[in-house]
Design an enzyme around this catalytic site. Structure first.
Site, PDB file in Angstrom:
ATOM      1  N   LYS A  61      27.124  26.875  23.597  1.00  0.00           N
ATOM      2  CA  LYS A  61      27.320  26.096  22.381  1.00  0.00           C
ATOM      3  C   LYS A  61      26.157  25.146  22.161  1.00  0.00           C
ATOM      4  O   LYS A  61      25.808  24.456  23.108  1.00  0.00           O
ATOM      5  CB  LYS A  61      28.624  25.311  22.562  1.00  0.00           C
ATOM      6  CG  LYS A  61      28.902  24.309  21.497  1.00  0.00           C
ATOM      7  CD  LYS A  61      30.119  23.527  21.858  1.00  0.00           C
ATOM      8  CE  LYS A  61      30.278  22.440  20.809  1.00  0.00           C
ATOM      9  NZ  LYS A  61      31.186  21.437  21.197  1.00  0.00           N
ATOM     10  N   LYS A  84      26.832  23.534  27.233  1.00  0.00           N
ATOM     11  CA  LYS A  84      26.967  22.771  25.991  1.00  0.00           C
ATOM     12  C   LYS A  84      25.789  21.804  25.887  1.00  0.00           C
ATOM     13  O   LYS A  84      25.611  20.935  26.743  1.00  0.00           O
ATOM     14  CB  LYS A  84      28.286  22.005  26.007  1.00  0.00           C
ATOM     15  CG  LYS A  84      28.468  21.121  24.784  1.00  0.00           C
ATOM     16  CD  LYS A  84      29.824  20.447  24.796  1.00  0.00           C
ATOM     17  CE  LYS A  84      29.994  19.565  23.573  1.00  0.00           C
ATOM     18  NZ  LYS A  84      31.283  18.875  23.576  1.00  0.00           N
TER      19      LYS A  84
HETATM   20  C1  PBG Z   1      33.871  17.389  21.835  1.00  0.00           C
HETATM   21  C2  PBG Z   1      33.324  18.488  20.996  1.00  0.00           C
HETATM   22  C3  PBG Z   1      32.261  18.481  20.073  1.00  0.00           C
HETATM   23  C4  PBG Z   1      32.262  19.737  19.457  1.00  0.00           C
HETATM   24  C5  PBG Z   1      33.280  20.473  20.041  1.00  0.00           C
HETATM   25  N1  PBG Z   1      33.916  19.690  21.003  1.00  0.00           N
HETATM   26  C6  PBG Z   1      31.341  17.413  19.617  1.00  0.00           C
HETATM   27  C7  PBG Z   1      30.497  16.665  20.531  1.00  0.00           C
HETATM   28  O1  PBG Z   1      30.235  17.016  21.682  1.00  0.00           O
HETATM   29  O2  PBG Z   1      30.062  15.597  20.052  1.00  0.00           O
HETATM   30  C8  PBG Z   1      31.341  20.170  18.366  1.00  0.00           C
HETATM   31  C9  PBG Z   1      31.804  21.337  17.552  1.00  0.00           C
HETATM   32  C10 PBG Z   1      31.100  21.554  16.269  1.00  0.00           C
HETATM   33  O3  PBG Z   1      30.072  20.934  15.968  1.00  0.00           O
HETATM   34  O4  PBG Z   1      31.590  22.402  15.495  1.00  0.00           O
HETATM   35  N2  PBG Z   1      33.083  16.867  22.824  1.00  0.00           N
END
Ligand code: PBG
Length: 323
Positions: free
Chosen positions: A247, A194
């Site tokens: 992601k 991520k």
């Molecule tokens: C939680 C999380 C995030 C997303 C999914 N889980 C945001 C972040 O890390 O700030 C983003 C998903 C999206 O942009 O569709 N940490």
């Protein structure tokens, strides 16, 4: 070589093209993210994401009967007044996500229920875990909170928990906590690769989870580094994850493709809010055909190696391809 070899022979008719198709989108492999709020009768459009709403549990229960998707990813969105320094609302057995799980499982037990395990929507500061006095994300005390949060979701019927805080050791800690509470069959989908991405912008309004100050670069991956991403994901495989995730998706297809050839676990890719909005707003401006562009983006994510795709288009795609 040309003129003996002619690539166009196998592209001549729809039948010939279909015969040699290498990648296809299957509805069973799509996951729809859902934002759930407290209260009842609520269905609030998210201003940053046209077509996406935050819904209360009763609305979810009603909508569940019409779902064509086979899997959902649940995000709890608590009110500002429910947030505190350590995100304690995330651990409540009667919290938003446990309630949503029970409602969903009562209506549609066969739908795969995955839950986001992260504290950012529950903490007053908006960071993904517990902070030290100096304002840094404290890894090991965050693990404790995240493990308890995951066990709460498992108890309420989650098929899979999806830790997304990017704290070190979170898969190992969550596996241990699930096993200790006898949730040995609850699987873990790790947000393994991520990245600290600008493409999450629209989501943070949907989940009301933007950090009040600073950013997430001390825990999420730097967009510059592919090797580091693979290494981080492989650690999660060793720690006992059942699924890995990459992601965002489209800007990180190289990471997805390399991870697919390196890891043995199934891999999900998350077409995040910013990717969705790029398609949505371009379609609204009349410069892209939404349906064919969205299908192409998801298809390309599958072609790069995703076994499942998390997308805000999941329900629309099921309808478009006639499920
Ligand atoms: C939680 C999380 C995030 C997303 C999914 N889980 C945001 C972040 O890390 O700030 C983003 C998903 C999206 O942009 O569709 N940490």
């Amino acid at each position: 070589m040309f003129p003996d070899t002619r690539m166009r022979r196998c592209r001549r008719t729809e039948g010939l093209r279909a015969l040699s198709r290498e990648s296809v989108i299957e509805p069973e492999h799509l996951i729809l993210p859902l934002f759930v709020v407290a209260g009842s009768g609520r269905q609030e459009p998210v201003a940053s994401m046209p077509g996406v709403s935050r819904i209360s549990v009763d609305v979810l229960r009603r909508q569940a009967n019409e779902f064509r998707v086979c899997a959902v990813l649940l995000f709890g969105v608590p009110e500002e007044s429910d947030k505190d320094e350590c995100g304690s609302a995330a651990l409540r057995e009667d919290g938003i996500v446990p309630q949503a799980l029970r409602a969903l499982k009562a209506e549609r037990p066969e739908v795969v229920a995955i839950t986001d395990v992260c504290l950012c929507a529950y903490t007053s500061h908006g960071h993904c875990g517990v902070l030290s006095d100096s304002g840094e994300l404290e890894n090991d005390s965050s693990l404790e909170q995240l493990s308890r949060m995951a066990a709460t979701h498992a108890a309420a019927g989650a098929d899979m928990v999806a830790p997304s805080a990017m704290t070190d050791g979170q898969v190992q800690a969550i596996r241990a906590s699930l096993d200790a509470a006898a949730f040995r069959s609850t699987a873990i989908m790790s947000y393994a690769a991520k990245f600290a991405s600008s493409f999450y912008g629209p989501f943070r309004e949907a989940a009301r989870s933007a950090p009040k100050w600073g950013d997430r670069r001390s825990y999420q991956l730097p967009p510059h580094n592919r090797r580091e991403a693979i290494r981080d994901a492989l650690l999660d495989e060793q720690e006992g994850a059942d699924w890995l995730m990459v992601k965002p998706a489209l800007p990180y297809l190289d990471v997805l493709a390399e991870l697919r050839s390196t890891a043995r676990l199934p891999i999900a890719a998350y077409q995040v809010s910013g990717e969705y909005c790029m398609l949505k707003y371009a379609a609204q401006a009349g410069v892209l055909d939404e349906r064919s562009a969205a299908l192409e983006a998801v298809l390309c994510i599958v072609r790069a190696g995703a076994d499942a795709v998390i997308t805000y288009y999941a329900e629309a795609i099921c309808r478009w391809i006639g499920r």
